[in-house]
Design an enzyme around this catalytic site. Structure first.
Site, PDB file in Angstrom:
ATOM      1  N   ASN A   6      -0.367  -0.749   6.312  1.00 54.28           N
ATOM      2  CA  ASN A   6       0.034  -1.442   5.174  1.00 54.28           C
ATOM      3  C   ASN A   6       0.678  -2.843   5.999  1.00 54.28           C
ATOM      4  O   ASN A   6       1.267  -2.680   6.992  1.00 54.28           O
ATOM      5  CB  ASN A   6       1.189  -0.740   4.815  1.00 54.28           C
ATOM      6  CG  ASN A   6       1.857  -1.517   3.660  1.00 54.28           C
ATOM      7  OD1 ASN A   6       1.163  -2.366   3.078  1.00 54.28           O
ATOM      8  ND2 ASN A   6       3.177  -1.125   3.033  1.00 54.28           N
ATOM      9  N   GLY A   7       0.310  -3.867   5.312  1.00 59.52           N
ATOM     10  CA  GLY A   7       1.001  -5.048   5.672  1.00 59.52           C
ATOM     11  C   GLY A   7      -0.217  -6.151   6.228  1.00 59.52           C
ATOM     12  O   GLY A   7      -1.340  -6.015   5.744  1.00 59.52           O
ATOM     13  N   LYS A  67       8.148 -10.555 -18.725  1.00 58.38           N
ATOM     14  CA  LYS A  67       7.475  -9.141 -18.898  1.00 58.38           C
ATOM     15  C   LYS A  67       6.309  -9.271 -19.731  1.00 58.38           C
ATOM     16  O   LYS A  67       5.455  -8.569 -19.670  1.00 58.38           O
ATOM     17  CB  LYS A  67       8.710  -8.540 -19.755  1.00 58.38           C
ATOM     18  CG  LYS A  67       9.844  -7.825 -19.032  1.00 58.38           C
ATOM     19  CD  LYS A  67       9.196  -6.490 -18.091  1.00 58.38           C
ATOM     20  CE  LYS A  67      10.066  -6.529 -16.927  1.00 58.38           C
ATOM     21  NZ  LYS A  67       9.870  -7.694 -15.977  1.00 58.38           N
ATOM     22  N   ARG A 109       2.768   1.409  -6.525  1.00 54.84           N
ATOM     23  CA  ARG A 109       2.853   0.388  -5.735  1.00 54.84           C
ATOM     24  C   ARG A 109       1.688  -0.607  -5.657  1.00 54.84           C
ATOM     25  O   ARG A 109       1.796  -1.641  -5.280  1.00 54.84           O
ATOM     26  CB  ARG A 109       2.816   0.879  -4.158  1.00 54.84           C
ATOM     27  CG  ARG A 109       4.078   1.874  -3.897  1.00 54.84           C
ATOM     28  CD  ARG A 109       3.990   2.423  -2.220  1.00 54.84           C
ATOM     29  NE  ARG A 109       4.374   1.508  -1.357  1.00 54.84           N
ATOM     30  CZ  ARG A 109       5.600   1.043  -1.170  1.00 54.84           C
ATOM     31  NH1 ARG A 109       6.587   1.700  -1.743  1.00 54.84           N
ATOM     32  NH2 ARG A 109       5.864  -0.051  -0.193  1.00 54.84           N
ATOM     33  N   GLU A 133       3.324 -10.444 -17.454  1.00 56.65           N
ATOM     34  CA  GLU A 133       2.987  -9.416 -16.692  1.00 56.65           C
ATOM     35  C   GLU A 133       2.044  -8.269 -17.252  1.00 56.65           C
ATOM     36  O   GLU A 133       1.162  -7.650 -16.557  1.00 56.65           O
ATOM     37  CB  GLU A 133       4.218  -8.493 -15.896  1.00 56.65           C
ATOM     38  CG  GLU A 133       4.945  -9.394 -15.192  1.00 56.65           C
ATOM     39  CD  GLU A 133       6.188  -8.563 -14.358  1.00 56.65           C
ATOM     40  OE1 GLU A 133       6.333  -8.532 -13.274  1.00 56.65           O
ATOM     41  OE2 GLU A 133       6.995  -8.085 -15.361  1.00 56.65           O
ATOM     42  N   TRP A 167      -4.122  -2.249  -1.065  1.00 52.93           N
ATOM     43  CA  TRP A 167      -4.253  -3.502  -1.928  1.00 52.93           C
ATOM     44  C   TRP A 167      -4.853  -4.539  -1.048  1.00 52.93           C
ATOM     45  O   TRP A 167      -4.401  -4.809  -0.103  1.00 52.93           O
ATOM     46  CB  TRP A 167      -2.882  -3.984  -2.404  1.00 52.93           C
ATOM     47  CG  TRP A 167      -2.788  -5.103  -3.399  1.00 52.93           C
ATOM     48  CD1 TRP A 167      -2.857  -4.752  -4.658  1.00 52.93           C
ATOM     49  CD2 TRP A 167      -2.607  -6.287  -3.191  1.00 52.93           C
ATOM     50  NE1 TRP A 167      -3.004  -5.843  -5.140  1.00 52.93           N
ATOM     51  CE2 TRP A 167      -2.603  -6.834  -4.291  1.00 52.93           C
ATOM     52  CE3 TRP A 167      -2.184  -6.996  -1.968  1.00 52.93           C
ATOM     53  CZ2 TRP A 167      -2.536  -8.223  -4.527  1.00 52.93           C
ATOM     54  CZ3 TRP A 167      -2.145  -8.425  -2.139  1.00 52.93           C
ATOM     55  CH2 TRP A 167      -2.231  -8.917  -3.403  1.00 52.93           C
ATOM     56  N   HIS A 226      13.909 -32.020 -24.258  1.00 53.80           N
ATOM     57  CA  HIS A 226      13.485 -32.695 -23.186  1.00 53.80           C
ATOM     58  C   HIS A 226      12.129 -32.724 -22.618  1.00 53.80           C
ATOM     59  O   HIS A 226      11.759 -32.963 -21.521  1.00 53.80           O
ATOM     60  CB  HIS A 226      14.419 -32.701 -22.038  1.00 53.80           C
ATOM     61  CG  HIS A 226      15.730 -32.922 -22.059  1.00 53.80           C
ATOM     62  ND1 HIS A 226      16.383 -34.267 -21.989  1.00 53.80           N
ATOM     63  CD2 HIS A 226      16.822 -32.221 -22.576  1.00 53.80           C
ATOM     64  CE1 HIS A 226      17.572 -34.371 -22.260  1.00 53.80           C
ATOM     65  NE2 HIS A 226      17.885 -33.008 -22.762  1.00 53.80           N
ATOM     66  N   GLU A 272      13.190 -13.834 -18.338  1.00 52.71           N
ATOM     67  CA  GLU A 272      12.797 -12.431 -18.162  1.00 52.71           C
ATOM     68  C   GLU A 272      11.719 -12.018 -19.208  1.00 52.71           C
ATOM     69  O   GLU A 272      10.809 -11.138 -19.104  1.00 52.71           O
ATOM     70  CB  GLU A 272      14.091 -11.567 -17.916  1.00 52.71           C
ATOM     71  CG  GLU A 272      13.640  -9.810 -17.784  1.00 52.71           C
ATOM     72  CD  GLU A 272      12.837  -9.487 -16.648  1.00 52.71           C
ATOM     73  OE1 GLU A 272      12.299  -8.651 -16.631  1.00 52.71           O
ATOM     74  OE2 GLU A 272      12.521 -10.444 -15.619  1.00 52.71           O
ATOM     75  N   CYS A 281       0.731  -1.320   0.041  1.00 51.57           N
ATOM     76  CA  CYS A 281       0.102   0.009   0.066  1.00 51.57           C
ATOM     77  C   CYS A 281       0.991   1.159   0.025  1.00 51.57           C
ATOM     78  O   CYS A 281       2.060   1.358   0.429  1.00 51.57           O
ATOM     79  CB  CYS A 281      -0.842   0.268   1.340  1.00 51.57           C
ATOM     80  SG  CYS A 281      -1.550  -1.640   1.722  1.00 51.57           S
ATOM     81  N   LYS A 330       4.179  -2.930  -7.109  1.00 53.23           N
ATOM     82  CA  LYS A 330       5.680  -2.616  -7.317  1.00 53.23           C
ATOM     83  C   LYS A 330       6.178  -3.415  -6.311  1.00 53.23           C
ATOM     84  O   LYS A 330       7.372  -4.006  -6.584  1.00 53.23           O
ATOM     85  CB  LYS A 330       5.794  -1.291  -7.549  1.00 53.23           C
ATOM     86  CG  LYS A 330       7.198  -0.671  -8.091  1.00 53.23           C
ATOM     87  CD  LYS A 330       7.526  -1.221  -9.296  1.00 53.23           C
ATOM     88  CE  LYS A 330       8.995  -0.812  -9.654  1.00 53.23           C
ATOM     89  NZ  LYS A 330       9.412  -1.473 -10.955  1.00 53.23           N
TER      90      LYS A 330
END
Length: 613
Positions: free
Chosen positions: A102-103, A486, A27, A489, A76, A505, A482, A2, A608
């Site tokens: 937050n948390g 991307k 965030r 995401e 969030w 394989h 990566e 948050c 984020k």
């Protein structure tokens, strides 16, 4: 995850809170709210589900009476869905006290039962309202907000940042942190609190970092920090190295587009001041030569994109420093009882420095006697403070959720570290590496200039694609991972990265006519054998109808007969290729998501800074 903002001072707080929350939108959140104490000493509150724009519209239609004390929050959802009622702030003591959180409060259930048994009625489904109600009850006993706050935080378990204010105490905001970020901004006749410095950098670049299990009280003219027992502690001062303009789009279509374009600068800034007389010397690591000489093993721990940077770092450290190196996902590391000791260096990587999984891995490593070093992009963050040493990446603020320039800067920091350790351990034999490092920013700029339009056009043609595969070998393998991440995401399509040698394989079963496959081809100048094997992989998938997009260095003619498209990168040493080959994959993911009409900066369900395990 948050966003949290607090303000006390002479100015109207509402605009400061909203602007601070806007700077924290990266965030990730699904509701927003503010509370202010007005000039008449009354507390007003407004909160709305959805984006910050919904709160702005609500305030424009019916403004709160403004005042000089306030707190703001973007939530969030964890406990309870993203609704107006579950949004923060939460009120207590008859609406005179406001709290944001937050948390996750892990023991909220027994606390809620205790409060309900005493007659407290709850409006929301959140764990956060439990903290507000508990604080309201404690305040009613003492009439002292700081004392009540101290009593409450000592009863909470889990990860939390809390901010609270009471209309009986205008000009005072109290905050606390445990396993969750909180920093202080120091102004002239005003002070700020925030999840990170972006919340207040528009107003001040002077900041204080507070530590684990500490409480802060801010008034317009004073800042007081104590531990959870009330003992005074000294907060660590620092100056933010970037200004508010750095976190603005500046005419770009998205923050991600801006940050992709900023990679030459981010890499250059990470290198700057760390190369002297043709050698890498990292000033932050002065005095640690004995550590680097004495270690027998390196473990790099990280999550997501940072873990792929770590995989590149593994190759570099083993080649240049000749010390065995493993990469561990932080959320798995401490749960499998790993064998570590005082001859182990644990390197953590986190853009925010607040990634909870990574933070807990660092703490675990320290408890078992390992030495710890962090690679981080955020000053004043928790992970650097919990580590024995830190190498900052200096990429500047990264606002888009999907990491780009921070990833390139992380790889660069790992390359610097590998070269530094190789020099200290007196085993480095690659005399060209340091000069190659200095050339890296210009080569990234060359890729951006020459391939941006080409790759964007490819993405537009492939906007309806449902699946994309990525293949790589050696340092190309982490970049394949990566590239796939991307695309997942920000475009929400299936994408997978594979080590090219794994193709036969199992993954080759996925190849069918028209299947797009990106292949990262290593330079034939460095290893003709590995290059030939990747070309063989290309032939195998092409024979089965795949559409092959190759990323290869300029002048690599061997791939031309077998590729549908070739994206060129400048010639570079093998350890430096990843910073170049990832750039077209970032552009591709961004352009494909844009072609689908998606928000590339704030993809669904993601945030984020992941500050819960």
């Amino acid at each position: 995850m948050c966003g949290i903002v607090g303000y006390v001072g002479p100015r109207p707080s509402q605009d400061i809170l909203i602007a601070g929350l806007a700077r924290l939108e990266y965030r990730g959140y699904d509701s927003a709210g503010i509370a202010v104490i007005d000039a008449d000493g009354h507390l007003g509150m407004r909160k709305k589900a959805g984006k910050l724009a919904a709160l702005r519209d609500s305030l424009a239609d019916a403004p709160l009476p403004d005042g000089a004390t306030g707190i703001g929050h973007t939530r969030w959802a964890t406990h309870g869905g993203p609704t107006d009622v579950n949004a923060h702030p939460h009120l207590a003591d008859g609406g005179k006290l406001a709290l944001i959180h937050n948390g996750i409060i892990e023991n909220f259930a027994p606390l809620r039962d205790e409060l309900a048994a005493s007659g407290v009625e709850f409006l929301s489904e959140t764990d956060s309202e439990v903290a507000a109600a508990l604080l309201g009850r404690e305040y009613a006993k003492s009439g002292n907000l700081q004392t009540a706050f101290q009593n409450v935080v000592n009863r909470l378990e889990g990860a939390f940042t809390l901010l609270a204010m009471h209309q009986d105490h205008p000009g005072l905001v109290v905050g606390a942190r445990r396993n969750s970020p909180l920093v202080i901004g120091l102004g002239e006749g005003e002070n700020f609190l925030g999840s990170d410095v972006a919340a207040f950098v528009e107003h001040t670049r002077k900041a204080l970092a507070i530590g684990q299990d500490q409480i802060v009280s801010i008034t317009p003219d004073a800042v007081t920090v104590t531990d959870f027992s009330g003992n005074p502690v000294e907060a660590e001062p620092f100056e933010v190295s970037w200004d508010a303009a750095a976190a603005e789009k500046g005419g770009w279509s998205s923050f991600m587009a801006k940050e992709v374009a900023e990679q030459p600068e981010a890499v250059a800034n990470t290198i700057r001041g760390r190369v002297h007389d043709g050698q890498v010397v990292i000033p932050e690591l002065d005095g640690l030569d004995e550590l680097f000489i004495g270690i027998n093993r390196v473990i790099i721990t990280a999550c997501g994109t940072a873990s792929y940077a770590a995989l590149v770092g593994k190759y570099a450290i083993e080649q240049w420093a000749r010390v065995a190196t493993d990469v561990e996902l932080a959320h798995e590391f401490r749960y499998r009882d790993p064998v570590i000791g005082d001859d182990t260096l644990v390197i953590s990587i986190s853009q925010s420095g607040e990634t909870m999984d990574t933070l807990m891995a660092v703490k675990y490593a320290r408890e078992r006697g390992a030495r710890t070093l962090s690679i981080c992009n955020t000053q004043g963050a928790t992970i650097p403070r919990e580590s024995d040493a830190v190498v900052y990446t200096h990429a500047g603020p990264e606002v888009a959720v999907a990491s780009t320039k921070a990833f390139s800067a992380q790889i660069t920091a790992l390359l610097l570290l590998g070269l530094h350790m190789g020099r200290v351990r007196q085993v480095l034999t690659d005399d060209t590496a340091v000069s190659e490092l200095a050339d890296l920013p210009a080569k990234i700029a060359q890729v951006l200039e020459k391939e941006n339009d080409h790759v964007s056009q490819l993405a537009n043609w492939m906007a309806d694609t449902r699946s994309v595969l990525f293949l790589g070998r050696h340092v190309g393998y982490p970049i394949a991972l990566e590239g796939a991440l991307k695309l997942k995401e920000i475009s929400y399509i299936h994408a997978e990265g594979f080590a090219a040698g794994e193709l036969k394989h199992g993954p080759i079963a996925l190849i069918e006519p028209g299947q797009p496959v990106f292949v990262i081809v290593p330079s034939p100048r460095h290893s003709a054998l590995i290059h030939s094997k990747v070309v063989s992989n290309i032939q195998e998938i092409r024979a089965r109808g795949a559409r092959v997009i190759v990323i290869a260095e300029e002048g690599d003619a061997a791939v031309l007969p077998f590729a549908d498209e070739v994206i060129h990168i400048p010639l570079a040493g093998p350890m430096f290729e990843p910073v170049l080959t990832v750039v077209p994959l970032q552009i591709f993911a961004m352009a494909l998501a844009t072609a689908k009409g998606l928000d590339v900066d704030q993809p669904r369900n993601l945030a984020k800074s992941v500050t819960v395990e």
